[in-house]
Design an enzyme around this catalytic site. Structure first.
Site, short mmCIF file in Angstrom:
data_model
loop_
_atom_site.label_atom_id
_atom_site.label_comp_id
_atom_site.label_asym_id
_atom_site.label_seq_id
_atom_site.Cartn_x
_atom_site.Cartn_y
_atom_site.Cartn_z
N GLU A 199 10.80 -27.92 16.05
CA GLU A 199 10.19 -28.55 14.89
C GLU A 199 9.43 -27.50 14.08
OE1 GLU A 199 8.64 -32.89 15.00
OE2 GLU A 199 6.90 -31.61 15.37
N HIS A 207 -5.11 -33.43 11.13
CA HIS A 207 -4.57 -34.46 12.01
C HIS A 207 -5.06 -35.81 11.49
CE1 HIS A 207 -3.64 -35.93 16.30
NE2 HIS A 207 -4.06 -36.99 15.62
N GLU A 273 0.47 -41.04 14.74
CA GLU A 273 -0.23 -39.80 14.41
C GLU A 273 0.63 -38.90 13.52
OE1 GLU A 273 -1.81 -37.95 17.91
OE2 GLU A 273 -3.25 -39.57 18.19
N GLU A 287 3.53 -38.32 16.76
CA GLU A 287 3.84 -39.19 17.89
C GLU A 287 3.18 -40.55 17.67
OE1 GLU A 287 2.16 -37.60 21.47
OE2 GLU A 287 0.12 -37.52 20.67
N ARG A 291 -1.36 -47.47 23.01
CA ARG A 291 -2.56 -47.94 23.72
C ARG A 291 -3.72 -47.97 22.74
NH1 ARG A 291 -5.05 -43.11 23.51
NH2 ARG A 291 -3.84 -41.22 23.93
N ARG A 337 -17.69 -37.52 20.04
CA ARG A 337 -17.46 -37.66 21.48
C ARG A 337 -18.43 -36.73 22.20
NH1 ARG A 337 -10.97 -37.82 22.77
NH2 ARG A 337 -10.29 -38.95 20.91
#
Length: 450
Positions: A199, A207, A273, A287, A291, A337
């Site tokens: 790719e 992102h 994504e 991808e 979930r 996070r």
């Protein structure tokens, strides 16, 4: 759905248990031996010890988890994120045991779990994809010719890879064949599947991702997020909506993500994504995660939709509670996070006793935590302590409010990444949205500025 088994730990287990309680659903949590004293164990109505500390003996022990669900009278299993959440074999075992799986069916998990298959499905659904090999790279194919057509730099990706693993970069033709062979060997060793594909590599990409919901009949999106501030492919700061996206790109990724969910007959919450190339103003599929995502709270804050509640409704009744017309977006949200890691020691994990933990409580602040004062941070699992989520009227206000909230947060007993979050949110590149997914690794002065 009357009784739910939560097959996870930490903050997501606490999150699921609290929403289930609000819906009148009884909960049972599986725990490892050291997690029997955790906040999550006290939050659930009941808990069952399924094994010792190492995850393969507890949170990845499929038979023990299913036995716990059946023996405790549960009728459903929520896998959270990580662990077994995207394991198609486990989803099938749960269904075969007569239990409700809170998530998409095993076929959809399998389709999206194989990256080359997911790429082909995305292409069929009209999702923009990067130029690359046509499916898995045939060992007999002329890889050199295929790579020349794609152009350099490019990446060799394991079909079964994910989470930033199974990726090797190729900058020139003389590296290609050796890299493909190494990638095949690594993929076979790590994922049990040697297939790879090629790719195009987008340098300095952001992102971005789209939250989708489906119930097998209706399919909607709940907007987009930006997760570009990453360290070694692990997300550090996320925000919603994705800032500085052209309207046409935003519309394309949202609408095409819904079409991908439709093509899969998707049921539950999922995230599509993308890599976004700000120079050419193009987005391309990476991808689909089948979930709930770690960063789902920022979508909840700007939409007012409880995604875990929708997951439980879809699994229990076959229908979600809203349509696309019901979705409204308000303000901007940022999530940090916060991990128990020592930034001054190469982010080495910092397990131990949390002696004190205090969070600000101003309007617009939400904290999703799996620990509290008196909790012991285990060395066996992911080091995330909590997620600090801040919602404000606009992006600038959200950045300022997050910085203020970080300043007021107090965690003692373990090292944390709070200084890193403060430094990153203060960077002019973040304010200007000129950062990218490799920003932390490529900004030479970054860690000195901490």
């Amino acid at each position: 759905m009357k009784k739910l088994l939560i097959a996870n730990r930490g903050e997501i287990a606490v999150r699921i248990a609290r929403t289930a309680r609000q819906m009148g659903i009884e909960t049972v949590l599986v725990v490892s031996e050291p997690d029997a004293a955790s906040l999550a164990a006290r939050t659930a109505d009941h808990f069952v010890v399924v094994g010792p500390a190492p995850a393969p003996a507890s949170y990845l022990n499929q038979d023990a988890i299913i036995a716990a669900a059946l023996e405790s009278g549960c009728d459903a299993v929520h896998p959270g994120y990580g662990f077994l959440s995207e394991n198609a074999a486990f989803a099938r075992k749960v269904a075969d045991a007569g239990l409700i799986w809170v998530g998409p069916d095993a076929d959809a998990i399998e389709m999206m779990g194989n990256k080359s298959m997911a790429r082909e499905s995305a292409r069929k659904a009209g999702v923009p994809v990067l130029r690359g090999s046509d499916g898995p790279l045939d060992p007999e194919a002329d890889a050199v010719a295929i790579a020349r057509d794609i152009g350099y730099p490019l990446v060799v990706k394991a079909s079964a890879g994910g989470g930033g693993r199974g990726i090797r970069f190729v900058h020139s033709e003389d590296e290609l064949l050796d890299t493909i062979e190494m990638a095949r060997g690594e993929a076979a060793s790590v994922f049990g599947d040697p297939t790879v594909y090629l790719e195009r590599f987008v340098q300095l990409a952001r992102h971005v991702e789209v939250q989708v919901l489906g119930d097998g009949t209706q399919f909607i999106h709940l907007g987009d997020r930006d997760c570009s501030m990453q360290r070694r492919s692990q997300k550090v700061i996320e925000e919603a909506p994705a800032p500085d996206l052209p309207d046409a790109v935003r519309q394309t990724i949202r609408e095409s993500s819904v079409e991908l969910a439709r093509l899969c007959g998707y049921s539950g919450a999922g995230t599509v994504e993308f890599l976004y190339d700000p120079i050419n103003q193009e987005a391309a599929f990476i991808e689909m995660n089948t979930r709930i995502q770690v960063e789902h709270p920022i979508t909840e804050q700007i939409t007012g939709v409880d995604l875990v509640r929708e997951q439980l409704l879809i699994a229990g009744t076959g229908s979600m509670s809203l349509t696309q017309d019901d979705v409204r977006f308000t303000g901007h949200a940022i999530e940090c996070r916060i991990n128990a890691e020592d930034p001054d020691n190469n982010f080495f994990p910092s397990p131990g006793l949390v002696k004190a933990m205090e969070w600000p409580s101003a309007a617009g602040i939400r904290v999703d935590s799996g620990v509290e004062a008196g909790s012991v941070v285990s060395p066996y699992y992911d080091s995330m302590l909590a997620k600090l989520i801040v919602h404000a009227a606009d992006r600038d206000s959200a950045i300022a409010a997050t910085l203020a909230a970080l300043e007021e947060t107090r965690i003692e007993g373990v090292k944390t990444t709070i200084p890193v979050h403060t430094m990153l949110l203060s960077r002019p590149e973040f304010a200007a949205v000129s950062h990218h997914s490799k920003f932390i690794e490529t900004a030479a002065d970054l860690m000195e500025a901490k």
